[in-house]
Each structure stands twice: as structure tokens, then as C-alpha cells.
Write an enzyme that holds these catalytic residues in place. Structure first.
Site, PDB file in Angstrom:
ATOM      1  N   ARG A  23       7.942   5.337   1.048  1.00  0.00           N
ATOM      2  CA  ARG A  23       7.624   4.238   0.306  1.00  0.00           C
ATOM      3  C   ARG A  23       5.991   3.828   0.996  1.00  0.00           C
ATOM      4  NH1 ARG A  23      10.784  -1.505   0.462  1.00  0.00           N
ATOM      5  NH2 ARG A  23       9.222  -2.487  -0.946  1.00  0.00           N
TER       6      ARG A  23
ATOM      7  N   ASN B  18      10.874   4.699   4.811  1.00  0.00           N
ATOM      8  CA  ASN B  18      10.290   3.436   4.685  1.00  0.00           C
ATOM      9  C   ASN B  18       9.967   2.896   5.898  1.00  0.00           C
ATOM     10  OD1 ASN B  18       9.821   1.011   3.626  1.00  0.00           O
ATOM     11  ND2 ASN B  18      12.158   0.514   2.867  1.00  0.00           N
TER      12      ASN B  18
ATOM     13  N   HIS C 263       6.681  -4.978  -4.995  1.00  0.00           N
ATOM     14  CA  HIS C 263       8.156  -5.025  -5.327  1.00  0.00           C
ATOM     15  C   HIS C 263       8.149  -3.916  -6.515  1.00  0.00           C
ATOM     16  CE1 HIS C 263       9.195  -9.054  -3.421  1.00  0.00           C
ATOM     17  NE2 HIS C 263       9.654  -8.025  -2.496  1.00  0.00           N
TER      18      HIS C 263
ATOM     19  N   GLU D  74      16.003  -0.289  -4.521  1.00  0.00           N
ATOM     20  CA  GLU D  74      14.568   0.293  -4.339  1.00  0.00           C
ATOM     21  C   GLU D  74      14.639   1.873  -3.831  1.00  0.00           C
ATOM     22  OE1 GLU D  74      13.862  -3.310  -2.277  1.00  0.00           O
ATOM     23  OE2 GLU D  74      11.976  -3.275  -3.337  1.00  0.00           O
TER      24      GLU D  74
END
Ligand code: ADP
Length: 414
Positions: free
Chosen positions: A90, A9, A179, A383
Site C-alpha cells: 500500500r 501496509n 482511501h 482495503e
């Protein structure tokens, strides 16, 4: 041998990673590089029985990946790079290209590069991490999980802005939403809980915040837009404002568009009104301005819940609160539901609401009474679990394709 998956990420000046064993989903190691690009950058790596912190200048995300791989090998967290079966990344923006997560190939890399126009702070670091992994782990499949992908099912009337049409056609101006992994995770959790493709209003309220309206398990509307600045009032972002304010403040305060945009992203919201951006700090301030910030935040959330309730013609199976504020701010949840109750019948169960928070023994569950018109839940978001799930799925589907006879592979990959 157990399979290991790496999840990355990358933010504008940070890189977080986690290494999991699959299919058990055991977290073997995780770490963070912070202040990438500055001389006081540092990184931490955590395993089940060890934690290290090193201060060392890390000039870019590629260097962070190289250090991470070196540490994983040196500390014996992995014995050989061949133990890593897949990497999930991500990625901020998938534009209109991606409705779902994808295996990364050259075309995907080119598209992410082109989409840097929407994510100038995030995409360069994310690309640099992807390329560095390609180099350190040659042949290991990588997956891109886009923050925008889940919202690609919105109908056009919801994603268009009423601006000149060429801005959409030629410049990609539309609502994309963010999101996505969180809204998707909550949708899947609620699908399991309710045993159907659910109709939901999901309130992801953290430092960044967005609501989404889910119809039959798919995104119908969401509050963030071309960028995460749109929609709700947030920790440091203004959310939606009259766009004329930008030109006006540029002239009045002799600021550039860039400076004003920066202020709308980083000095507005709770911070702009109260002087603090963390809700806990705002709640402690007890000043006129902190009270104002709290009621503005509450109103902003209520307005969107009401809008989505009407948009769904009242056909909502549940409202869900999630993320830092949604999962923990007990009094805010109570005030929101009480204000909505006379119109949409969200009757709070005060005891249950008081019991549920991340810092308490129970961190999820129903917070309304049996006679509430709409049940309201608190569900902690995850997530990373969503990114891991998509990565594992796509990497394994790829393996199955490659296990088939060659002619099948040609057809499938054509
Ligand atoms: P992000 O991931 O967008 O950085 P988080 O989801 O971690 O944000 O949420 C951070 C927000 O959650 C902060 O405003 C913080 O004050 C709030 N928060 C965390 N714990 C509590 C609590 N116990 N009460 C109220 N707010 C809380």
C-alpha cells in the site's frame, strides 16, 4: 504448490503484513510492528493456531521486514522464500503518475521517492519496506497500490483548487483524494450487486473519513484533497477550514506553521471539539461539547452528500455507508437519512438499520424502505482484499507475458 502473496501496509511508525494463499484467499499469517523507531517498539504475529508478541527495538521499516521474513521462515509459516510469488504494497500517494496499481520497477521507486513531498510521514517507510523486500526476496514481483489512484478519473474542474495556476503546474497542488482502495472495493461490490457500472455516493466514515461521488463506476469527485486533511470533519482532523486560520493562529498563539498543521491533523475534529476522538467515547460523554461535536460531524456528512447529489443531478443508484463509523454507528446513519429524507427521499427502514452493524449478526445490506427514492446500503469495506486482488492480477499478467516468445516480451516491455 500453492501460491503465497504478501501484503504490506507501512505507516509512519508501523508496518502491518498479511500472508495469503491464492487463489483461495486464505489468510495464513498476519502481524503488526508498532512504534518503529522507538526503543519500546514491539511486534505481534498471528497464525490460525498461534499468536506471539515480542518486545524489541525495531529501528526502521527495513529491519521490520527482515524480522518478519526471519519469523515466517523460523516458525515454518513458509519453508522457503520461493513460496512467495508476489508482494503488494500500500503506497499513500501516486501523484499524477498512477491511475492504477503498478508493478514496481526502478522508475516507480524513483517516483514514489519524489512523491515523498506529499507524504513525508509515510513514503520513507514505504520505500524502505519495498527496498528491503527487494533484497530479501530477489526477483519476486512487487506491486504498488496507491491510495490516490482510483480518484485520478476526476474531471479537472473537480480536482483543481482556485489558486495561482503555477502552484498546480510547478508544485502539483491539486486534489488527489485518498482511501482509493476502499472506494474502489465498494464500487466493485455495488457493481456486482446492481449489475451495472454504478452511480454512487460512498461515505467512508472511519477515524479518517472521505466521501466520493462515483459516475459509471469511476470517481467523479472526492472530499480529501492534496492531503487527507481536506473535506469532512474527522476523528482528529479538522477537514476543510478557512485557510487564513493558520496564519492567524501562528501569530496569536506563537506557533509555527508546522505546529498548527499538526494540530489540524491530530488535535482537531471530534477530539478538538469534544475531548475524545473515538465516536463511541464521544457518544458516551454526554456533554454540551460532545453533543456539538456529534451534530457538527453529522452536518459535515450531510453537506457533502447533498453536494454530490446535486452534482450528479439526482442520478444516484445508491448511497453506501462503510468503514468503522459507517458500518457501526446505527443512530448516526438514522439521523443523517432522516435529515436528508425531505429533500432527497432517503426513507430509512428503522428495523433493518438497527439490525445491521459489524458487531451484530448481519453486517451488510439495505437500510432503506422499498419506496425510498435512493436505496442506501451498509457494506463493510476491505482495503486489503482490494490490494491483494490487484497484486494477484498484475503478478499473473506478468507471468503470462514472460510465458510468451522472447520477441513478444521485448515489444510488450519496450
Ligand atoms: P480507521 O481505519 O480510519 O482508523 P475505522 O474505520 O476503524 O478507522 O473507524 C474507527 C471509528 O469507528 C472510530 O471512531 C470508532 O469509534 C467507530 N466505531 C467503531 N465501532 C463503533 C460503534 N459500534 N458505534 C459507533 N462508532 C463505532
Amino acid at each position: 504448490m500453492k501460491e503465497k502473496y504478501l501484503i504490506i501496509n507501512a505507516g509512519s511508525s508501523s508496518l502491518k503484513f498479511s500472508l495469503y494463499e491464492m487463489p483461495s484467499q486464505d489468510l495464513i499469517a498476519s502481524g503488526t510492528f508498532e512504534k518503529i523507531g522507538s526503543i519500546d517498539s514491539f511486534y505481534t504475529i498471528k497464525t490460525k493456531d498461534n499468536k506471539i508478541k515480542e518486545e524489541l527495538p525495531v529501528m526502521n521499516h527495513a529491519q521490520a521486514v527482515n524480522i518478519m521474513m526471519g519469523e515466517l521462515l523460523e516458525k515454518g509459516i513458509i519453508n522457503d522464500i520461493s513460496e512467495i510469488n508476489g508482494v503488494g504494497n500500500r503506497v499513500l500517494h501516486g501523484g499524477e503518475y498512477y491511475k492504477d496499481s503498478v508493478l514496481i520497477n526502478e522508475e516507480v521507486i524513483d517516483n514514489i521517492r519524489e512523491l515523498s513531498k506529499f507524504g513525508p510521514l509515510h513514503h520513507p517507510g514505504q520505500l524502505s519496506a519495498i527496498n528491503a523486500i527487494k533484497f530479501s526476496l530477489p526477483g519476486v514481483p512487487q506491486v504498488a497500490v496507491f491510495d490516490t489512484a482510483f480518484h485520478q478519473t476526476m474531471p479537472k474542474e473537480n480536482y483543481m483548487y482556485p489558486v495561482p495556476y503555477e502552484w498546480y503546474e510547478e508544485n502539483g497542488v491539486r486534489k488527489y483524494g485518498f482511501h482509493g482502495s476502499s472506494h474502489k472495493y465498494i464500487t466493485e461490490e455495488m457493481k456486482n450487486k446492481l449489475g451495472k457500472e454504478p452511480n454512487l455516493i460512498i461515505c467512508h466514515i472511519g477515524s479518517g473519513a472521505s466521501l466520493s461521488l462515483i459516475k459509471d463506476g469511476k470517481c467523479q469527485n472526492t472530499t480529501m484533497g492534496l492531503t487527507p486533511l481536506d473535506g469532512l470533519m474527522m476523528g482528529t482532523r479538522s477537514g476543510v477550514i478557512d485557510s487564513s486560520i493558520i496564519e492567524y493562529i501562528c501569530n496569536e498563539r506563537d506557533m509555527s506553521v508546522e505546529e498548527v498543521t499538526n494540530a489540524l491533523n491530530k488535535q482537531s475534529g471530534l477530539l478538538g471539539i469534544s475531548t475524545k476522538n473515538d465516536l463511541r467515547d464521544v457518544q458516551e460523554l454526554n456533554t454540551e461539547r460532545s453533543e456539538l461535536a456529534l451534530s457538527m460531524l453529522k452536518k459535515s456528512i450531510i453537506n457533502y452528500i447533498a453536494q454530490y447529489y446535486f452534482e450528479a443531478k439526482g442520478d444516484i443508484d445508491a448511497i453506501v455507508f462503510t468503514a468503522g463509523i459507517g458500518e457501526n454507528a446505527i443512530s448516526l446513519r438514522e439521523e443523517i437519512l432522516n435529515d436528508l429524507a425531505p429533500v432527497i427521499g432517503t426513507y430509512i427502514d428503522k428495523d433493518k438499520n438497527n439490525e445491521i452493524a459489524g458487531f451484530k449478526e448481519i453486517n451488510e445490506g439495505l437500510i432503506t424502505t422499498q419506496d425510498s427514492n435512493i436505496p442506501v446500503y451498509v457494506i463493510p469495506t476491505d482495503e486489503e482484499a482490494m490490494i491483494l486482488k490487484d497484486t494477484y492480477k498484475l503478478v499473473n499478467e506478468r507471468k503470462q507475458i514472460y510465458a510468451k516468445p522472447k520477441t513478444y516480451i521485448k515489444e510488450k516491455l519496450a
